[in-house]
Design an enzyme around this catalytic site. Structure first.
Site, PDB file in Angstrom:
ATOM      1  N   HIS A 134      -5.410  -6.136   3.423  1.00 17.22           N
ATOM      2  CA  HIS A 134      -4.442  -5.042   3.588  1.00 17.22           C
ATOM      3  C   HIS A 134      -3.823  -5.135   4.973  1.00 17.22           C
ATOM      4  CE1 HIS A 134      -5.854  -2.401   0.128  1.00 17.22           C
ATOM      5  NE2 HIS A 134      -6.610  -3.482   0.082  1.00 17.22           N
TER       6      HIS A 134
ATOM      7  N   GLN B 261      -5.541  -0.386  -3.874  1.00 19.97           N
ATOM      8  CA  GLN B 261      -6.220  -1.481  -4.576  1.00 19.97           C
ATOM      9  C   GLN B 261      -7.130  -0.953  -5.684  1.00 19.97           C
ATOM     10  OE1 GLN B 261      -7.901  -4.540  -2.073  1.00 19.97           O
ATOM     11  NE2 GLN B 261      -9.439  -5.040  -3.621  1.00 19.97           N
TER      12      GLN B 261
ATOM     13  N   CYS C  67       0.846  -1.197   0.000  1.00 22.16           N
ATOM     14  CA  CYS C  67       0.000   0.000   0.000  1.00 22.16           C
ATOM     15  C   CYS C  67       0.878   1.242   0.000  1.00 22.16           C
ATOM     16  CB  CYS C  67      -0.981  -0.016   1.168  1.00 22.16           C
ATOM     17  SG  CYS C  67      -0.426   0.825   2.638  1.00 22.16           S
ATOM     18  N   GLU C  68       0.434   2.228  -0.747  1.00 22.99           N
ATOM     19  CA  GLU C  68       1.261   3.425  -0.901  1.00 22.99           C
ATOM     20  C   GLU C  68       1.181   4.338   0.318  1.00 22.99           C
ATOM     21  OE1 GLU C  68      -0.208   5.143  -4.520  1.00 22.99           O
ATOM     22  OE2 GLU C  68      -1.698   6.376  -3.475  1.00 22.99           O
ATOM     23  N   HIS C  69       0.268   4.051   1.238  1.00 20.54           N
ATOM     24  CA  HIS C  69       0.144   4.920   2.411  1.00 20.54           C
ATOM     25  C   HIS C  69       1.035   4.467   3.563  1.00 20.54           C
ATOM     26  CE1 HIS C  69      -3.976   5.416   0.446  1.00 20.54           C
ATOM     27  NE2 HIS C  69      -3.259   6.488   0.154  1.00 20.54           N
ATOM     28  N   HIS C  70       1.243   3.153   3.694  1.00 18.10           N
ATOM     29  CA  HIS C  70       2.038   2.643   4.823  1.00 18.10           C
ATOM     30  C   HIS C  70       3.209   1.775   4.380  1.00 18.10           C
ATOM     31  CE1 HIS C  70      -2.103   3.376   6.321  1.00 18.10           C
ATOM     32  NE2 HIS C  70      -1.457   3.904   7.338  1.00 18.10           N
TER      33      HIS C  70
ATOM     34  N   CYS D 265      -2.120  -3.052   6.416  1.00 20.38           N
ATOM     35  CA  CYS D 265      -2.233  -1.798   7.187  1.00 20.38           C
ATOM     36  C   CYS D 265      -3.550  -1.759   7.960  1.00 20.38           C
ATOM     37  CB  CYS D 265      -2.051  -0.561   6.296  1.00 20.38           C
ATOM     38  SG  CYS D 265      -3.202  -0.427   4.947  1.00 20.38           S
TER      39      CYS D 265
HETATM   40 ZN   LIG Z   1      -2.075   1.350   4.040  1.00 25.88          ZN
END
Ligand SMILES: [Zn+2]
Length: 198
Positions: A160, A132, A91-94, A162
């Protein structure tokens, strides 16, 4: 979808391997551990090598991958479905794993492609920093652009980390996304057939 989304360009100069390993040492110190202790000495170089694998998708172009098509379809015009393509993404956030399965179908118009190429397209987009939702659209758009089929359907089902190992801590929850193009979007019959088969 913009071309930029299908082929992200790295604008800043890529750091050296040494700079990347130094960054891992900073994160090790951030955890509260000592990067100089025996067990961690080789960790930065291992992490950097792992990143080369996790993010190998930036090196490939999905539409190029699909360019080798077979025009001789012998009149085959029914759905081609590759079901249960396992993938690992991040995931690009975490920057933690997204582990899941993709189902990819298209309705050929004159051209078909080697089945393994569909799995390869999933891998190319999975092996990048992702959401996703965007990955689902990218897979469908790349197939649509390269094959100009009568329709494309992509369904992605993933967990996910995260959400499972941090934040709201909900293990076992999966996220389902889909993107339909052409006949799969317009014709409820075609969509039903796809969804029944996956
Ligand atoms: Zn994430």
């Amino acid at each position: 979808m913009s071309d930029k989304m299908l082929r992200p360009k790295i604008v800043e100069a890529r750091p050296s391997r040494e700079e990347a390993e130094d960054a891992v040492r900073v994160l090790l110190r951030w955890t509260g551990d000592d990067p100089k202790r025996e067990g961690l000495i080789d960790t930065p170089s291992r992490v950097v090598r792992a990143y080369e694998e996790f993010f190998a998708g930036y090196e490939s172009d999905a539409e190029d991958e699909l360019r080798r098509t077979f025009e001789e379809t012998e009149g085959y015009d029914e759905m081609v479905l590759l079901r249960g393509i396992g993938f690992e993404s991040h995931c690009e956030h975490h920057m933690v794993p997204i582990i899941g399965t993709a189902h990819v179908a298209y309705l050929p118009r004159n051209k078909v492609v080697g089945i393994s190429k569909l799995a390869r397209v999933v891998d190319i987009f999975a092996k990048r920093l992702q959401t996703q939702e965007i990955m689902t659209v990218q897979i469908a758009e790349a197939i649509n652009n390269a094959l100009s089929p009568r329709g494309v359907a992509v369904l992605v089902d993933a967990e996910h980390q995260c959400m499972t190992t941090r934040g709201i801590h909900k293990p076992g929850v999966s996220t389902v996304t889909s993107h339909m193009i052409g006949a799969f979007r317009e014709n409820p019959e075609a969509r039903r057939e796809f969804l029944a088969m996956v």
